[in-house]
Scaffold this motif. Sequence first.
Motif, PDB file in Angstrom:
ATOM      1  N   GLU A  65      41.773  38.160  39.116  1.00 15.20           N
ATOM      2  CA  GLU A  65      42.981  37.376  38.936  1.00 15.20           C
ATOM      3  C   GLU A  65      43.786  37.266  40.224  1.00 15.20           C
ATOM      4  O   GLU A  65      44.881  36.730  40.204  1.00 15.20           O
ATOM      5  CB  GLU A  65      43.847  37.993  37.833  1.00 15.20           C
ATOM      6  CG  GLU A  65      43.229  37.923  36.457  1.00 15.20           C
ATOM      7  CD  GLU A  65      42.994  36.496  36.004  1.00 15.20           C
ATOM      8  OE1 GLU A  65      43.952  35.713  36.017  1.00 15.20           O
ATOM      9  OE2 GLU A  65      41.850  36.162  35.668  1.00 15.20           O
ATOM     10  N   GLN A  66      43.284  37.803  41.343  1.00 10.78           N
ATOM     11  CA  GLN A  66      44.016  37.765  42.597  1.00 10.78           C
ATOM     12  C   GLN A  66      43.406  36.734  43.530  1.00 10.78           C
ATOM     13  O   GLN A  66      42.272  36.315  43.371  1.00 10.78           O
ATOM     14  CB  GLN A  66      44.004  39.143  43.264  1.00 10.78           C
ATOM     15  CG  GLN A  66      44.709  40.215  42.435  1.00 10.78           C
ATOM     16  CD  GLN A  66      44.762  41.541  43.157  1.00 10.78           C
ATOM     17  OE1 GLN A  66      44.678  41.586  44.377  1.00 10.78           O
ATOM     18  NE2 GLN A  66      44.897  42.624  42.404  1.00 10.78           N
ATOM     19  N   GLY A  67      44.209  36.339  44.541  1.00 12.03           N
ATOM     20  CA  GLY A  67      43.711  35.420  45.553  1.00 12.03           C
ATOM     21  C   GLY A  67      43.581  33.999  45.036  1.00 12.03           C
ATOM     22  O   GLY A  67      44.224  33.572  44.074  1.00 12.03           O
ATOM     23  N   PHE A  68      42.694  33.244  45.689  1.00 19.32           N
ATOM     24  CA  PHE A  68      42.545  31.828  45.387  1.00 19.32           C
ATOM     25  C   PHE A  68      41.579  31.555  44.234  1.00 19.32           C
ATOM     26  O   PHE A  68      41.521  30.434  43.731  1.00 19.32           O
ATOM     27  CB  PHE A  68      42.044  31.074  46.628  1.00 19.32           C
ATOM     28  CG  PHE A  68      43.040  31.029  47.747  1.00 19.32           C
ATOM     29  CD1 PHE A  68      44.249  30.373  47.590  1.00 19.32           C
ATOM     30  CD2 PHE A  68      42.773  31.638  48.963  1.00 19.32           C
ATOM     31  CE1 PHE A  68      45.176  30.322  48.617  1.00 19.32           C
ATOM     32  CE2 PHE A  68      43.690  31.586  50.001  1.00 19.32           C
ATOM     33  CZ  PHE A  68      44.892  30.931  49.827  1.00 19.32           C
ATOM     34  N   ALA A  69      40.788  32.553  43.824  1.00  9.76           N
ATOM     35  CA  ALA A  69      39.745  32.313  42.822  1.00  9.76           C
ATOM     36  C   ALA A  69      40.271  31.678  41.536  1.00  9.76           C
ATOM     37  O   ALA A  69      39.693  30.693  41.050  1.00  9.76           O
ATOM     38  CB  ALA A  69      39.002  33.615  42.516  1.00  9.76           C
ATOM     39  N   PRO A  70      41.375  32.184  40.941  1.00 12.15           N
ATOM     40  CA  PRO A  70      41.829  31.592  39.675  1.00 12.15           C
ATOM     41  C   PRO A  70      42.210  30.123  39.792  1.00 12.15           C
ATOM     42  O   PRO A  70      41.876  29.327  38.911  1.00 12.15           O
ATOM     43  CB  PRO A  70      43.041  32.454  39.298  1.00 12.15           C
ATOM     44  CG  PRO A  70      42.849  33.735  40.019  1.00 12.15           C
ATOM     45  CD  PRO A  70      42.172  33.371  41.305  1.00 12.15           C
ATOM     46  N   VAL A  71      42.910  29.723  40.876  1.00 14.06           N
ATOM     47  CA  VAL A  71      43.320  28.325  40.988  1.00 14.06           C
ATOM     48  C   VAL A  71      42.143  27.423  41.348  1.00 14.06           C
ATOM     49  O   VAL A  71      42.108  26.251  40.970  1.00 14.06           O
ATOM     50  CB  VAL A  71      44.469  28.160  42.004  1.00 14.06           C
ATOM     51  CG1 VAL A  71      45.744  28.787  41.494  1.00 14.06           C
ATOM     52  CG2 VAL A  71      44.104  28.720  43.364  1.00 14.06           C
ATOM     53  N   LEU A  72      41.150  27.974  42.072  1.00 17.29           N
ATOM     54  CA  LEU A  72      39.973  27.168  42.405  1.00 17.29           C
ATOM     55  C   LEU A  72      39.063  26.949  41.195  1.00 17.29           C
ATOM     56  O   LEU A  72      38.200  26.075  41.206  1.00 17.29           O
ATOM     57  CB  LEU A  72      39.185  27.836  43.538  1.00 17.29           C
ATOM     58  CG  LEU A  72      39.879  27.842  44.901  1.00 17.29           C
ATOM     59  CD1 LEU A  72      39.062  28.614  45.929  1.00 17.29           C
ATOM     60  CD2 LEU A  72      40.117  26.412  45.390  1.00 17.29           C
ATOM     61  N   LYS A  73      39.254  27.763  40.146  1.00 17.88           N
ATOM     62  CA  LYS A  73      38.518  27.554  38.898  1.00 17.88           C
ATOM     63  C   LYS A  73      39.251  26.606  37.948  1.00 17.88           C
ATOM     64  O   LYS A  73      38.711  26.233  36.909  1.00 17.88           O
ATOM     65  CB  LYS A  73      38.298  28.901  38.194  1.00 17.88           C
ATOM     66  CG  LYS A  73      37.385  29.862  38.941  1.00 17.88           C
ATOM     67  CD  LYS A  73      37.328  31.205  38.221  1.00 17.88           C
ATOM     68  CE  LYS A  73      36.483  32.222  39.003  1.00 17.88           C
ATOM     69  NZ  LYS A  73      36.506  33.559  38.341  1.00 17.88           N
ATOM     70  N   ASN A  74      40.454  26.254  38.307  1.00 16.26           N
ATOM     71  CA  ASN A  74      41.295  25.391  37.474  1.00 16.26           C
ATOM     72  C   ASN A  74      40.999  23.924  37.811  1.00 16.26           C
ATOM     73  O   ASN A  74      41.378  23.429  38.865  1.00 16.26           O
ATOM     74  CB  ASN A  74      42.771  25.730  37.740  1.00 16.26           C
ATOM     75  CG  ASN A  74      43.729  24.962  36.862  1.00 16.26           C
ATOM     76  OD1 ASN A  74      43.440  23.855  36.411  1.00 16.26           O
ATOM     77  ND2 ASN A  74      44.889  25.548  36.617  1.00 16.26           N
ATOM     78  N   ARG A  75      40.317  23.227  36.895  1.00 19.08           N
ATOM     79  CA  ARG A  75      39.893  21.854  37.181  1.00 19.08           C
ATOM     80  C   ARG A  75      41.073  20.918  37.407  1.00 19.08           C
ATOM     81  O   ARG A  75      41.003  20.011  38.243  1.00 19.08           O
ATOM     82  CB  ARG A  75      39.025  21.332  36.029  1.00 19.08           C
ATOM     83  CG  ARG A  75      37.673  22.022  35.925  1.00 19.08           C
ATOM     84  CD  ARG A  75      36.824  21.378  34.848  1.00 19.08           C
ATOM     85  NE  ARG A  75      35.523  22.030  34.747  1.00 19.08           N
ATOM     86  CZ  ARG A  75      34.575  21.661  33.899  1.00 19.08           C
ATOM     87  NH1 ARG A  75      34.794  20.653  33.054  1.00 19.08           N
ATOM     88  NH2 ARG A  75      33.425  22.307  33.876  1.00 19.08           N
ATOM     89  N   ASN A  76      42.136  21.123  36.651  1.00 17.02           N
ATOM     90  CA  ASN A  76      43.289  20.255  36.830  1.00 17.02           C
ATOM     91  C   ASN A  76      43.946  20.463  38.188  1.00 17.02           C
ATOM     92  O   ASN A  76      44.365  19.502  38.843  1.00 17.02           O
ATOM     93  CB  ASN A  76      44.312  20.491  35.708  1.00 17.02           C
ATOM     94  CG  ASN A  76      43.920  19.799  34.427  1.00 17.02           C
ATOM     95  OD1 ASN A  76      43.541  18.633  34.430  1.00 17.02           O
ATOM     96  ND2 ASN A  76      43.989  20.514  33.323  1.00 17.02           N
TER      97      ASN A  76
END
Length: 475
Positions: free
Chosen positions: A37-48
Motif C-alpha cells: 500500500e506504499q509508494g506509487f504501486a497503488p495509484v499505478l494499479k488504479n485504471r481511472n
Amino acid sequence: MSGDTIGGLLPSIEPSDKSSISETPELSPGDADDEDEQGFAPVLKNRNFLTLWAGQVFSQLSDKVYLVLMIALIESRFQAEGQTISGWVSSIMIAFTIPAVLFGSIAGVFVDRWSKKTVLVATNLLRGALVFVLPPLLWVSRDWTTVQNLPVGFGIMLGITFLVSTLTQFFAPAEQSAIPLIVERRHLLSANSLYTTTMMASVIIGFAVGEPLLALADTLFGQLGGFAGVGKEVLVGGGYAIAGFLLLVLKTGEKSKTIVVDGVELPAEEPPHVWEDIKDGLRYLGKEAHVRSALIQLVILFSIFAALAVLAVRLAEVIPEIKSSQFGFLLAAGGVGMAAGAALLGTFGQRFAHARLGLYGSIGMSASLIGLAFFYHHLWASLLLIASLGAFASLVGIPMQTTIQQETPEAMRGKVFGLQNNAINIALSLPLVLAGVSETLFGLRAVFLALAALTIAGATLTWYISRTTIFKPGS
C-alpha cells in the motif's frame, strides 16, 4: 455509479465529517505495515488514475508546446527582419495570462456544478479545435490590412490564445477536483507526486524539444501529403484531442443531483450564483485554517519560482561559464530537482505528516537560497543549489496540495481550486516585475536572502497553525 464509494474507494469527505477533516495526514500503523500500500504501486494499479494521468501528459505537453508554436508562427509570419521578437511574444503572454486572473475563481464555481469528466473532455477537445482552425484563419487573413498597426492574423492568434487559456482555467480545477474522486485519501500524496513529476517533465520536454518537435511534425505531415507548414498545428491540436478522447473512458463516480417530481427522479440543474459561490469559497478558507495555511505556502512557493525565472537571466549573465541566453539550463536544473523530489516523496512521503514535510522542505529551500546568495558566481554550485531548491520545493508543494484536496469537501473543491488558481496566477505575475526591480536596486544576494526569509516565514505560519488546530486540547 451510485453509492458513496468508487470501486472500493473511501467515502468522499462531507462538510459534517469533522473527524476526517481534522485528522493528521499520516498512515495508520496498519497501513505502514502493508508494503503493497506504499509508494506509487497503488495509484499505478488504479485504471481511472492512469486514464487521468495519460490525459494530463498529452494536455500538459500541448500546453507547453503551444507557446513554442506561437513563437514559431510569429517568426515565420509577422516578425520583420532586424525587429526584436520581444513585443510580439509579450502580447501573446499577456493574452495567455489575462484569463487566468479574470476567470480562475469564476471557473471553479462552474466546475463545482458541472460533471468533472465533462469539463475535462470538453476543454481538451475545444482547445484542440481552436488550434486546428488556426491555419485556415491565418491563410484567409493573410492579405488583410492591419488594424491600428496590428496584423489581423496576429489579432486572430491573440484571440485564440485568449480562448485556449480561458478553457485551461476550467480544466485545471476540474483536474484537481477529480483526483480525490478516483484516488483513496491515503494515496493522494503518491498521486500528486506523479502529477507534479509529469508537470515538471512536460515543462522541461516541452520547452527543450518543442522547436525541433514542431519542425519534425511539419516535415512528416508534408511527406504524408498534408498541407505544407501546418504540421505544427496538427501536432499541438492533436495532443489536446488525444487527451480529450482518452478522458472519455474516465469514471469519476460523481453522483448527479436530482429532484423528485410526482415520484420520478429528474436532474436538478441549479444555476450557479457566481459571486455568492466565490464568497462561499472565501468564507470556507477563512474558517478552515489548515487549508488556508496550505494555500499560503503554495502562493509563496510559486512566487519564489516566478522570481527565480526572472533572476535566472541575471544569474546566467554573471556566471562566467555560460551566456545569459543559456539561463534555461539553470531553470531546467530546478525542474529536474523537483521531479526527483516528487519521485522520492511519492515512495516514502506517506510516513510523515504533511505539515512536517512542508517544514522540512521550507528549511531546505531557505538553505538553498542562502547558498545561492553566496555562491551564485559558480556554475556547478548554482546548478546543484537550484536542483536542491526544486527538490525541497516538492516537499512543500505536493503535501500542501494534497492537504487541500483531502480536507476540502467535494462540493467546495471547484471553488477552492478556482481561488487557488487565481492566487497562484497573481503570485506568478507580481514577482515578474518585483524581482527584476529588486535585483537592480539591491543586487542578487539581497534578493536571494529576502526570498529565504519569506520561505521561513511561510513555513513558520503553517507549522504554528498545524500545531494549534490539530494538537490543541479539545480539538
